[in-house]
Structures are given as C-alpha cells and as structure tokens.
Design a protein around this motif. Structure first.
Motif, PDB file in Angstrom:
ATOM      1  N   ASN A   4       0.818  -1.215   0.000  1.00  0.00           N
ATOM      2  CA  ASN A   4       0.000   0.000   0.000  1.00  0.00           C
ATOM      3  C   ASN A   4       0.852   1.265   0.000  1.00  0.00           C
ATOM      4  O   ASN A   4       0.560   2.240   0.686  1.00  0.00           O
ATOM      5  N   GLY A   5       1.948   1.211  -0.752  1.00  0.00           N
ATOM      6  CA  GLY A   5       2.809   2.366  -0.913  1.00  0.00           C
ATOM      7  C   GLY A   5       3.852   2.560   0.169  1.00  0.00           C
ATOM      8  O   GLY A   5       4.622   3.514   0.126  1.00  0.00           O
ATOM      9  N   THR A  29      -6.130  -6.362   7.946  1.00  0.00           N
ATOM     10  CA  THR A  29      -7.150  -7.396   8.069  1.00  0.00           C
ATOM     11  C   THR A  29      -8.202  -7.350   6.973  1.00  0.00           C
ATOM     12  O   THR A  29      -9.176  -8.104   7.036  1.00  0.00           O
ATOM     13  N   GLY A  30      -8.027  -6.502   5.963  1.00  0.00           N
ATOM     14  CA  GLY A  30      -8.962  -6.469   4.836  1.00  0.00           C
ATOM     15  C   GLY A  30      -9.005  -7.789   4.086  1.00  0.00           C
ATOM     16  O   GLY A  30     -10.081  -8.364   3.899  1.00  0.00           O
ATOM     17  N   PRO A  31      -7.860  -8.308   3.654  1.00  0.00           N
ATOM     18  CA  PRO A  31      -7.870  -9.622   3.003  1.00  0.00           C
ATOM     19  C   PRO A  31      -8.261 -10.682   4.040  1.00  0.00           C
ATOM     20  O   PRO A  31      -7.701 -10.720   5.122  1.00  0.00           O
ATOM     21  N   THR A  44      -8.144 -11.993  -2.009  1.00  0.00           N
ATOM     22  CA  THR A  44      -7.606 -11.366  -3.214  1.00  0.00           C
ATOM     23  C   THR A  44      -6.958 -10.016  -2.909  1.00  0.00           C
ATOM     24  O   THR A  44      -7.548  -9.160  -2.265  1.00  0.00           O
ATOM     25  N   VAL A  45      -5.716  -9.874  -3.372  1.00  0.00           N
ATOM     26  CA  VAL A  45      -4.977  -8.614  -3.311  1.00  0.00           C
ATOM     27  C   VAL A  45      -4.359  -8.389  -4.687  1.00  0.00           C
ATOM     28  O   VAL A  45      -4.415  -9.266  -5.554  1.00  0.00           O
ATOM     29  N   LEU A  46      -3.760  -7.231  -4.867  1.00  0.00           N
ATOM     30  CA  LEU A  46      -3.103  -6.931  -6.136  1.00  0.00           C
ATOM     31  C   LEU A  46      -1.596  -6.968  -5.930  1.00  0.00           C
ATOM     32  O   LEU A  46      -1.075  -6.401  -4.967  1.00  0.00           O
ATOM     33  N   ALA A  47      -0.899  -7.637  -6.836  1.00  0.00           N
ATOM     34  CA  ALA A  47       0.561  -7.669  -6.853  1.00  0.00           C
ATOM     35  C   ALA A  47       0.988  -7.015  -8.162  1.00  0.00           C
ATOM     36  O   ALA A  47       0.744  -7.567  -9.232  1.00  0.00           O
ATOM     37  N   ASP A  48       1.547  -5.822  -8.061  1.00  0.00           N
ATOM     38  CA  ASP A  48       1.860  -5.013  -9.245  1.00  0.00           C
ATOM     39  C   ASP A  48       0.632  -4.869 -10.143  1.00  0.00           C
ATOM     40  O   ASP A  48       0.717  -4.939 -11.365  1.00  0.00           O
ATOM     41  N   GLY A  49      -0.527  -4.705  -9.520  1.00  0.00           N
ATOM     42  CA  GLY A  49      -1.771  -4.483 -10.249  1.00  0.00           C
ATOM     43  C   GLY A  49      -2.489  -5.729 -10.723  1.00  0.00           C
ATOM     44  O   GLY A  49      -3.583  -5.646 -11.253  1.00  0.00           O
ATOM     45  N   VAL A  50      -1.884  -6.882 -10.530  1.00  0.00           N
ATOM     46  CA  VAL A  50      -2.480  -8.157 -10.960  1.00  0.00           C
ATOM     47  C   VAL A  50      -3.094  -8.831  -9.749  1.00  0.00           C
ATOM     48  O   VAL A  50      -2.469  -8.937  -8.694  1.00  0.00           O
ATOM     49  N   ASP A  64       9.759  -8.189  -4.069  1.00  0.00           N
ATOM     50  CA  ASP A  64      10.061  -7.047  -4.939  1.00  0.00           C
ATOM     51  C   ASP A  64       8.821  -6.498  -5.640  1.00  0.00           C
ATOM     52  O   ASP A  64       8.943  -5.782  -6.631  1.00  0.00           O
ATOM     53  N   LYS A  65       7.654  -6.824  -5.147  1.00  0.00           N
ATOM     54  CA  LYS A  65       6.401  -6.405  -5.793  1.00  0.00           C
ATOM     55  C   LYS A  65       5.710  -5.324  -4.971  1.00  0.00           C
ATOM     56  O   LYS A  65       5.950  -5.185  -3.773  1.00  0.00           O
ATOM     57  N   GLU A  66       4.819  -4.603  -5.633  1.00  0.00           N
ATOM     58  CA  GLU A  66       3.935  -3.654  -4.948  1.00  0.00           C
ATOM     59  C   GLU A  66       2.649  -4.398  -4.636  1.00  0.00           C
ATOM     60  O   GLU A  66       1.926  -4.802  -5.553  1.00  0.00           O
ATOM     61  N   ILE A  67       2.370  -4.598  -3.369  1.00  0.00           N
ATOM     62  CA  ILE A  67       1.163  -5.283  -2.928  1.00  0.00           C
ATOM     63  C   ILE A  67       0.137  -4.220  -2.537  1.00  0.00           C
ATOM     64  O   ILE A  67       0.443  -3.311  -1.765  1.00  0.00           O
ATOM     65  N   THR A  68      -1.059  -4.364  -3.072  1.00  0.00           N
ATOM     66  CA  THR A  68      -2.143  -3.452  -2.722  1.00  0.00           C
ATOM     67  C   THR A  68      -3.299  -4.262  -2.152  1.00  0.00           C
ATOM     68  O   THR A  68      -3.789  -5.189  -2.788  1.00  0.00           O
ATOM     69  N   THR A  69      -3.691  -3.906  -0.948  1.00  0.00           N
ATOM     70  CA  THR A  69      -4.839  -4.531  -0.299  1.00  0.00           C
ATOM     71  C   THR A  69      -5.998  -3.543  -0.363  1.00  0.00           C
ATOM     72  O   THR A  69      -5.840  -2.410  -0.815  1.00  0.00           O
ATOM     73  N   ILE A  70      -7.148  -3.945   0.138  1.00  0.00           N
ATOM     74  CA  ILE A  70      -8.300  -3.045   0.158  1.00  0.00           C
ATOM     75  C   ILE A  70      -7.969  -1.771   0.931  1.00  0.00           C
ATOM     76  O   ILE A  70      -8.466  -0.698   0.604  1.00  0.00           O
TER      77      ILE A  70
END
Length: 165
Positions: A4-5, A29-31, A44-50, A64-70
């Motif tokens: 998340n940045g 705790t979103g995921p 489900t989360v995003l790893a480099d947007g996927v 080495d990835k950007e992980i984005t959660t809710i």
C-alpha cells in the motif's frame, strides 16, 4: 516488500503465506482467510496491479512487488475508490466478508479487460463490450456466500461505464 505504498521489512519464515504476512505481521485485516485453498477469493490482493490469491502465495515470492490490499486501493487514503463507492450504492455486499476481495478483483478485472486480455467468454483480444456474462466469468474466482452477485454486477457495470472513453 512494498505494501500500500509503504516499504515494509518483515522477518518471517520462508513458508509464511502472503495472506498471513499481511494479516498477522502487518495488521492488514482487509484480506480475509476464507477457504485457505484459493477457491473463494476472499484473500484477493493486487501484486503489481495483478490480482492474486494471497493465501496461495508465499510472502517471500513477492518481496520485490507492490502489494495493494483493500486498505490501499484508494489513491488518497482519506477517500474511497470509485469501486468501493459503487459497491455501497448498488448493495454489492451483505455480510462484508468477501467484499475486500471482490473489490480488489473487480478493480484488476476492469484493468485486464481494458488491456485487451481475453477470457473464456471473449477469446479474442480487444474491442469487446463488457457484458454481464463477461463480468460474471471474469469474477468467477470470487464467491459471495450471501448471494450479493446482482449488486456486485451492477457496481462493476457502473464503474466500467464511468471509465469508458
């Protein structure tokens, strides 16, 4: 890893799942841990947007990835993502357990479709209109035990219409 940045440093065993690292070590705790077998999509989360199932991924694989959660899906942490707003507007949730995974998946699904990625409903790339069948097929990895599928479908169509050129 970057979550998340924010750059996060974790001292974990190599067999810790990404889901457990996010929830137990970073307090995100979103995921949710639904099936813990990659069948429900609650994690489900995003790893480099996927979009990925965090329960099936080892945290070490995503160093080495950007992980984005809710928790990080909105561009501004003081605001909400248009998909979150649409889910509320269209009653795309009931108990809420699957909602974070549904929203992360829907955001990535729209990006996949916009990029021309094929699916079983549209085997050829590009130029296809996002139909109800297309959305259902592309979201089939995310289950809702409460049956909020019609609201989820309406929310995704709403955001897709807003993003259409």
């Amino acid at each position: 890893m970057r979550v998340n940045g924010v750059v996060e440093s974790l001292d974990i065993e190599p067999w810790v799942s990404l889901l457990d690292a996010l929830r137990d070590h970073l307090g995100l705790t979103g995921p949710k841990k639904g099936c813990d077998q990659g069948a429900c999509g609650a994690c489900t989360v995003l790893a480099d947007g996927v979009r990925i199932n965090a329960c099936l991924a080892l945290a070490m694989q995503y160093a080495d990835k950007e992980i984005t959660t809710i928790e990080g899906i909105a561009k501004d942490s003081a605001d909400t993502h248009p998909m979150q707003q649409a889910f509320v507007r269209h009653d795309g949730l009931q108990c809420g357990y699957c909602t974070s995974g549904q929203i992360c998946s829907a955001v990535a699904m729209l990006a996949e479709h916009a990029a021309g990625m094929p699916s079983s409903v549209t085997p050829r790339q590009g130029g296809t209109h996002l139909t109800d069948d297309e959305i259902r097929e592309r979201m089939s990895g995310n289950l809702c035990r409460c049956g909020a599928y019609n609201g989820i479908l309406d929310a995704i169509k709403d955001v897709a219409a807003q993003e259409a050129p």
